[in-house]
Design a protein around this motif. Structure first.
Motif, short mmCIF file in Angstrom:
data_model
loop_
_atom_site.label_atom_id
_atom_site.label_comp_id
_atom_site.label_asym_id
_atom_site.label_seq_id
_atom_site.Cartn_x
_atom_site.Cartn_y
_atom_site.Cartn_z
N VAL A 1 0.83 -1.20 0.00
CA VAL A 1 0.00 0.00 0.00
C VAL A 1 0.87 1.25 0.00
CG1 VAL A 1 -1.72 1.28 1.31
CG2 VAL A 1 -1.90 -1.19 1.12
N GLY A 2 1.88 1.27 0.81
CA GLY A 2 2.74 2.44 0.87
C GLY A 2 3.76 2.28 1.97
N SER A 3 4.79 3.10 1.91
CA SER A 3 5.87 2.95 2.87
C SER A 3 5.48 3.47 4.25
CB SER A 3 7.11 3.68 2.37
OG SER A 3 6.81 5.05 2.20
N LEU A 4 4.47 4.34 4.35
CA LEU A 4 4.09 4.87 5.64
C LEU A 4 3.24 3.90 6.46
CD1 LEU A 4 3.18 8.53 4.63
CD2 LEU A 4 5.29 7.68 5.68
N VAL A 5 2.57 2.97 5.80
CA VAL A 5 1.70 2.03 6.49
C VAL A 5 2.48 0.74 6.74
CG1 VAL A 5 -0.43 0.71 6.36
CG2 VAL A 5 -0.33 2.99 5.37
N LEU A 6 2.64 0.38 8.01
CA LEU A 6 3.38 -0.83 8.34
C LEU A 6 2.48 -2.03 8.49
CD1 LEU A 6 5.97 0.63 10.85
CD2 LEU A 6 6.25 0.14 8.43
N GLU A 7 1.28 -1.85 9.04
CA GLU A 7 0.33 -2.94 9.13
C GLU A 7 -1.07 -2.37 9.26
OE1 GLU A 7 2.31 -4.96 12.34
OE2 GLU A 7 0.76 -4.30 13.70
N ARG A 8 -2.03 -3.21 8.94
CA ARG A 8 -3.41 -2.77 8.96
C ARG A 8 -3.94 -2.70 10.38
NH1 ARG A 8 -6.57 -5.36 3.91
NH2 ARG A 8 -4.95 -4.98 2.39
N SER A 9 -4.99 -1.90 10.55
CA SER A 9 -5.68 -1.84 11.82
C SER A 9 -7.18 -1.79 11.53
CB SER A 9 -5.25 -0.62 12.62
OG SER A 9 -5.57 0.56 11.92
N MET A 10 -7.97 -2.02 12.57
CA MET A 10 -9.41 -2.08 12.36
C MET A 10 -10.12 -1.44 13.56
SD MET A 10 -11.97 -5.33 11.72
CE MET A 10 -10.61 -6.28 11.20
N ASN A 11 -11.11 -0.63 13.28
CA ASN A 11 -11.97 -0.03 14.30
C ASN A 11 -13.39 -0.39 13.90
OD1 ASN A 11 -13.47 1.52 16.02
ND2 ASN A 11 -12.47 3.45 15.53
N ARG A 12 -13.92 -1.47 14.43
CA ARG A 12 -15.23 -1.98 14.01
C ARG A 12 -16.04 -2.38 15.23
NH1 ARG A 12 -17.60 -0.42 10.19
NH2 ARG A 12 -19.31 -1.67 9.51
N VAL A 13 -17.32 -2.00 15.26
CA VAL A 13 -18.21 -2.32 16.36
C VAL A 13 -19.49 -2.91 15.77
CG1 VAL A 13 -19.56 -1.36 18.26
CG2 VAL A 13 -17.32 -0.43 17.75
N GLN A 14 -19.98 -3.97 16.41
CA GLN A 14 -21.26 -4.57 16.04
C GLN A 14 -22.09 -4.69 17.31
OE1 GLN A 14 -19.81 -8.28 14.43
NE2 GLN A 14 -19.95 -7.50 12.34
N LEU A 15 -23.27 -4.10 17.31
CA LEU A 15 -24.13 -4.11 18.49
C LEU A 15 -25.52 -4.61 18.12
CD1 LEU A 15 -23.22 -0.59 19.96
CD2 LEU A 15 -22.43 -2.81 20.77
N LEU A 16 -26.11 -5.36 19.03
CA LEU A 16 -27.47 -5.86 18.87
C LEU A 16 -28.19 -5.55 20.17
CD1 LEU A 16 -29.51 -7.58 17.24
CD2 LEU A 16 -28.54 -9.57 18.36
N GLY A 17 -29.20 -4.70 20.11
CA GLY A 17 -29.87 -4.31 21.35
C GLY A 17 -31.15 -3.56 21.09
N ARG A 18 -31.62 -2.92 22.16
CA ARG A 18 -32.88 -2.16 22.09
C ARG A 18 -32.62 -0.67 22.31
NH1 ARG A 18 -37.35 -5.00 21.35
NH2 ARG A 18 -37.30 -7.21 21.89
N VAL A 19 -33.41 0.14 21.61
CA VAL A 19 -33.28 1.59 21.68
C VAL A 19 -33.81 2.07 23.03
CG1 VAL A 19 -33.98 3.77 20.61
CG2 VAL A 19 -33.48 1.78 19.19
N GLY A 20 -33.05 2.94 23.69
CA GLY A 20 -33.42 3.42 25.01
C GLY A 20 -34.19 4.73 25.01
N GLN A 21 -34.06 5.50 23.96
CA GLN A 21 -34.77 6.77 23.86
C GLN A 21 -35.06 7.06 22.40
OE1 GLN A 21 -31.97 9.53 25.54
NE2 GLN A 21 -31.01 9.93 23.57
N ASP A 22 -36.10 7.84 22.15
CA ASP A 22 -36.38 8.24 20.77
C ASP A 22 -35.21 9.05 20.23
OD1 ASP A 22 -38.83 7.03 20.89
OD2 ASP A 22 -39.97 8.88 21.19
N PRO A 23 -34.86 8.85 18.96
CA PRO A 23 -33.73 9.59 18.38
C PRO A 23 -34.02 11.09 18.33
CG PRO A 23 -34.33 7.74 16.99
CD PRO A 23 -35.41 7.87 18.02
N VAL A 24 -32.95 11.86 18.44
CA VAL A 24 -33.03 13.31 18.27
C VAL A 24 -32.07 13.68 17.15
CG1 VAL A 24 -33.70 13.82 20.64
CG2 VAL A 24 -31.29 13.74 20.04
N MET A 25 -32.43 14.72 16.40
CA MET A 25 -31.55 15.21 15.35
C MET A 25 -31.00 16.56 15.78
SD MET A 25 -32.05 15.59 11.23
CE MET A 25 -32.53 13.91 11.04
#
Length: 180
Positions: A52-76
């Motif tokens: 990929v390139g000389s600056l990248v030595l190894e890959r990393s990952m930031n991944r989250v998977q959640l399964l649950g219930r909504v606690g409050q109505d969404p707000v925008m």
């Protein structure tokens, strides 16, 4: 069905033509702690990253998977002219059996609920989430974890952990009604 050991996939070079997600799915059910698998995995990651390139030595990952219930109505919210964001909370439960033996039916069942703050920035997903998600709805959320700092009303620095959602899958229609 017979499954090929993960280290054989590494040796055949099949993984060089596959995505990292596909590779991780191959490891499900395999003993990744075997020394030959770890050695081959390190070589794979370094080999692929070096291209990929000389600056990248190894890959990393930031991944989250959640399964649950909504606690409050969404707000925008929209802050300082930035893109709007839909925010809601999601509860996940962890259950375990306490007592003498976890295999038998004896013992008490303990439960821990963890609350997660979910932020949705993607325009289409943000609007659908705001419009249809209600308190109590069961959701599957994929995204990445983000740590940030802010200053509250009392001028105290606080830390916040947020899940930035890339994908939201509606698993139940309980509680999901279009907002008027």
């Amino acid at each position: 069905m017979w499954r090929r050991p993960a280290w054989q996939f590494l040796r055949t070079g099949l993984l060089r033509r596959c995505s990292w997600a596909f590779f991780s799915s191959l490891l499900l059910g395999h003993d990744i702690c075997q020394p030959q698998v770890l050695h081959q995995l390190r070589q794979f990651v370094r080999h692929e990253s070096d291209t990929v390139g000389s600056l990248v030595l190894e890959r990393s990952m930031n991944r989250v998977q959640l399964l649950g219930r909504v606690g409050q109505d969404p707000v925008m919210r929209q802050v300082d002219g930035r893109n709007p964001v839909t925010i809601f909370s999601l509860a996940t439960n962890e259950m375990w059996r306490t007592g003498e033996s976890e295999v038998t039916q004896g013992g008490d069942i303990s439960q821990k609920t963890t609350w997660h703050r979910i932020s949705v920035f993607r325009p289409g997903l943000r609007d659908v989430t705001y419009q249809y998600v209600k308190k109590g709805a069961r959701l599957y959320v994929e995204g990445k974890i983000d740590y940030g700092e802010y200053t509250d009303k009392n001028n105290v620095r606080r830390q916040a952990t947020t899940i930035i959602a890339d994908n939201v899958i509606f698993l139940s229609d309980g509680g999901m009604k279009e907002k008027a």
